[in-house]
Design an enzyme around this catalytic site. Sequence first.
Site, mmCIF file in Angstrom:
data_model
loop_
_atom_site.group_PDB
_atom_site.id
_atom_site.type_symbol
_atom_site.label_atom_id
_atom_site.label_comp_id
_atom_site.label_asym_id
_atom_site.label_seq_id
_atom_site.Cartn_x
_atom_site.Cartn_y
_atom_site.Cartn_z
ATOM 1 N N GLU A 131 0.855 -1.195 0.000
ATOM 2 C CA GLU A 131 0.000 0.000 0.000
ATOM 3 C C GLU A 131 0.886 1.238 0.000
ATOM 4 O OE1 GLU A 131 -2.685 -0.181 3.323
ATOM 5 O OE2 GLU A 131 -3.554 -2.083 2.639
ATOM 6 N N TRP A 162 1.410 -0.788 -6.442
ATOM 7 C CA TRP A 162 2.486 -1.610 -7.026
ATOM 8 C C TRP A 162 2.036 -3.025 -7.355
ATOM 9 C CZ3 TRP A 162 5.585 2.051 -7.946
ATOM 10 C CH2 TRP A 162 5.996 2.968 -6.986
ATOM 11 N N ARG A 267 12.157 -16.285 -1.464
ATOM 12 C CA ARG A 267 13.129 -15.316 -1.980
ATOM 13 C C ARG A 267 14.156 -15.879 -2.963
ATOM 14 N NH1 ARG A 267 13.094 -11.753 3.536
ATOM 15 N NH2 ARG A 267 11.418 -10.417 2.805
ATOM 16 N N ARG A 292 34.849 -6.691 -30.606
ATOM 17 C CA ARG A 292 35.107 -5.265 -30.794
ATOM 18 C C ARG A 292 36.615 -4.984 -30.706
ATOM 19 N NH1 ARG A 292 33.865 -0.186 -32.625
ATOM 20 N NH2 ARG A 292 34.531 1.422 -31.157
ATOM 21 N N GLY A 364 30.587 0.286 -24.208
ATOM 22 C CA GLY A 364 30.844 1.695 -24.517
ATOM 23 C C GLY A 364 29.567 2.400 -24.956
ATOM 24 N N GLY A 365 29.695 3.241 -25.993
ATOM 25 C CA GLY A 365 28.539 4.021 -26.477
ATOM 26 C C GLY A 365 27.390 3.121 -26.898
ATOM 27 N N GLU A 388 9.773 -7.769 -3.398
ATOM 28 C CA GLU A 388 9.913 -8.952 -2.524
ATOM 29 C C GLU A 388 10.900 -8.674 -1.386
ATOM 30 O OE1 GLU A 388 8.640 -12.468 -2.920
ATOM 31 O OE2 GLU A 388 7.089 -11.319 -3.938
ATOM 32 N N GLY A 389 10.914 -7.432 -0.894
ATOM 33 C CA GLY A 389 11.832 -7.052 0.185
ATOM 34 C C GLY A 389 13.073 -6.401 -0.382
HETATM 35 C C1 LIG Z 1 7.600 -3.130 -10.305
HETATM 36 C C2 LIG Z 1 7.080 -3.505 -8.962
HETATM 37 C C3 LIG Z 1 6.239 -4.600 -8.817
HETATM 38 C C4 LIG Z 1 5.718 -4.927 -7.570
HETATM 39 N N1 LIG Z 1 4.817 -5.963 -7.468
HETATM 40 C C5 LIG Z 1 4.146 -6.121 -6.296
HETATM 41 C C6 LIG Z 1 3.045 -7.032 -6.232
HETATM 42 O O1 LIG Z 1 2.708 -7.729 -7.194
HETATM 43 N N2 LIG Z 1 2.342 -7.111 -5.072
HETATM 44 C C7 LIG Z 1 2.672 -6.362 -3.984
HETATM 45 O O2 LIG Z 1 2.004 -6.480 -2.951
HETATM 46 N N3 LIG Z 1 3.743 -5.508 -4.000
HETATM 47 C C8 LIG Z 1 4.457 -5.363 -5.145
HETATM 48 N N4 LIG Z 1 5.519 -4.458 -5.202
HETATM 49 C C9 LIG Z 1 5.843 -3.685 -4.010
HETATM 50 C C10 LIG Z 1 7.220 -3.956 -3.452
HETATM 51 O O3 LIG Z 1 7.234 -5.171 -2.770
HETATM 52 C C11 LIG Z 1 7.582 -2.734 -2.564
HETATM 53 O O4 LIG Z 1 7.892 -1.658 -3.442
HETATM 54 C C12 LIG Z 1 8.760 -3.019 -1.654
HETATM 55 O O5 LIG Z 1 8.380 -3.918 -0.651
HETATM 56 C C13 LIG Z 1 9.305 -1.744 -0.983
HETATM 57 O O6 LIG Z 1 8.278 -0.965 -0.430
HETATM 58 P P1 LIG Z 1 8.216 0.592 -0.756
HETATM 59 O O7 LIG Z 1 8.307 0.751 -2.224
HETATM 60 O O8 LIG Z 1 7.038 1.166 -0.079
HETATM 61 O O9 LIG Z 1 9.546 1.223 -0.135
HETATM 62 P P2 LIG Z 1 9.769 1.675 1.373
HETATM 63 O O10 LIG Z 1 9.396 0.583 2.307
HETATM 64 O O11 LIG Z 1 9.155 3.005 1.581
HETATM 65 O O12 LIG Z 1 11.355 1.836 1.409
HETATM 66 C C14 LIG Z 1 12.031 2.977 0.895
HETATM 67 C C15 LIG Z 1 13.521 2.835 1.211
HETATM 68 O O13 LIG Z 1 13.699 2.797 2.640
HETATM 69 C C16 LIG Z 1 14.404 1.618 2.999
HETATM 70 N N5 LIG Z 1 13.937 1.111 4.292
HETATM 71 C C17 LIG Z 1 12.644 0.951 4.705
HETATM 72 N N6 LIG Z 1 12.611 0.443 5.950
HETATM 73 C C18 LIG Z 1 13.906 0.261 6.320
HETATM 74 C C19 LIG Z 1 14.548 -0.244 7.488
HETATM 75 N N7 LIG Z 1 13.850 -0.683 8.530
HETATM 76 N N8 LIG Z 1 15.903 -0.270 7.513
HETATM 77 C C20 LIG Z 1 16.627 0.163 6.452
HETATM 78 N N9 LIG Z 1 16.082 0.658 5.322
HETATM 79 C C21 LIG Z 1 14.742 0.696 5.248
HETATM 80 C C22 LIG Z 1 14.089 0.622 1.886
HETATM 81 O O14 LIG Z 1 15.061 -0.390 1.823
HETATM 82 C C23 LIG Z 1 14.106 1.531 0.668
HETATM 83 O O15 LIG Z 1 15.428 1.745 0.245
HETATM 84 C C24 LIG Z 1 6.079 -4.155 -6.436
HETATM 85 C C25 LIG Z 1 6.958 -3.072 -6.575
HETATM 86 C C26 LIG Z 1 7.438 -2.732 -7.817
HETATM 87 C C27 LIG Z 1 8.331 -1.515 -7.919
#
Ligand SMILES: Cc1cc2nc3c(=O)[nH]c(=O)nc-3n(C[C@H](O)[C@H](O)[C@H](O)COP(=O)(O)OP(=O)(O)OC[C@H]3O[C@@H](n4cnc5c(N)ncnc54)[C@H](O)[C@@H]3O)c2cc1C
Length: 408
Positions: A131, A162, A267, A292, A364-365, A388-389
Amino acid sequence: MAEFTMELNDEQKEVRDWLHGFAADVIRPAAAEWDEREETPWPVIQEAAKIGVYSLDFYAQQYFDPTGLGIPMVMEELFWGDAGIALSIVGTGLAAVGVLANGTEEQIGTWIPQMYGDVNDVKVAAFCSSEPDAGSDVASMRTRAVYDEAKDEWVLNGTKTWATNGGIANVHVVVAVVDPELGSKGHASFIVPPGTPGLSQGQKFKKHGIRASHTAEVVLEDVRVPGSCLLGGKEKLDERLARAREKARSGGERVKNAAMATFEASRPAVGAMAVGTARAAYEVALEYATTREQFGRPIVDNQGVAFQLADMRTSIDAARLLVWRASWMAVNGKRFTAAEGSMSKLFASETAKKVTGQAIQILGGNGYTREYPVERMHRDAAIYTIFEGTSEIQRLVIARTLAGVPIR
Ligand SMILES: Cc1cc2nc3c(=O)[nH]c(=O)nc-3n(C[C@H](O)[C@H](O)[C@H](O)COP(=O)(O)OP(=O)(O)OC[C@H]3O[C@@H](n4cnc5c(N)ncnc54)[C@H](O)[C@@H]3O)c2cc1C
């Protein structure tokens, strides 16, 4: 229990070669087009369905391979072809696994076939957990599911983001809060059947990479689903909530770590996708470096280029070994005492990002243009350290597992 092996058996080699042929002949030639179109490659999914690569049976067969190498092998080959198209092919599996993990026999039999459709009318499915305010921090989820006892219906409200295949899916699996007091243990998963009123697609995201895979918001406004759409059923949910309340009172550590075990097992599959993309870019770079010529000799004759290739290949092989180990552990029920699943995803995804960047440098380019595939592979690779984390979350999980402290 199968012994850990680093070698595919004859049957696996046959499957790998068959998949490689599909990736090379069907997926790779379509990659640039669908990346530019930023649309779901329905004709390619249909081709995959025709040969049996787009079906639950195929993945189930690979998943239950006791060597643990089936799923990594499939993922590596498909994502070697192209990450965006491959995600369009395997994305439905995310939702299917959600049903397999929590659903009853009847729910599995009813909904999974509708997720895939059939060869003449392929469908996709979406798994909606993230969310806007609950990405890494899943416990902050706000989408609510409230039970209407009189009608035996659940009413879902909230916004998911997402979601791979969100809004275009035939079947959506939605995770929602049923007891806000319990954090992630107060969540449950629901099937939203095709055509249910109140579910709509929000924004479709224009992305940096994996652009052939559809990613969008899913808006749920008073979405009513029958009681039978609660995965696992009401009785099981009530028992689980009662147990979670009891454990929360006596210290929640064991509950949280049990949930993490599921992630450890899933994972490595993402790690294998990253290995596929990394290998694809490395192969293009190796071929380019040997053909190349500059200063009257192939650029690979320069140690600066050759050593990069040596490092790229070493990292890819190391990543694959971590992925295979974790996958073998998952299938054989080994305990992830050092978060080996997270390790494999962390190392493989960081490797893909680095190796695809090195491939651009070696070309390269040309590497910087869309005439060659490595810039697309580099854009695609960035997703592996996020979904996935994120890599930071993998490190957090590994560190807390090593230290023996609860993972929250
Ligand atoms: C192309 C794409 C496809 C996806 N598909 C799905 C899907 O099918 N279903 C679904 O449910 N989700 C999906 N996701 C969601 C995805 O799993 C999340 O984007 C991801 O879990 C990260 O959450 P966030 O984007 O809110 O980032 P945030 O949680 O806001 O994180 C932002 C930054 O802060 C860092 N951060 C956050 N907490 C900590 C902490 N405690 N310690 C250190 N660093 C931290 C993170 O590592 C990151 O660098 C998708 C995302 C993308 C981009």
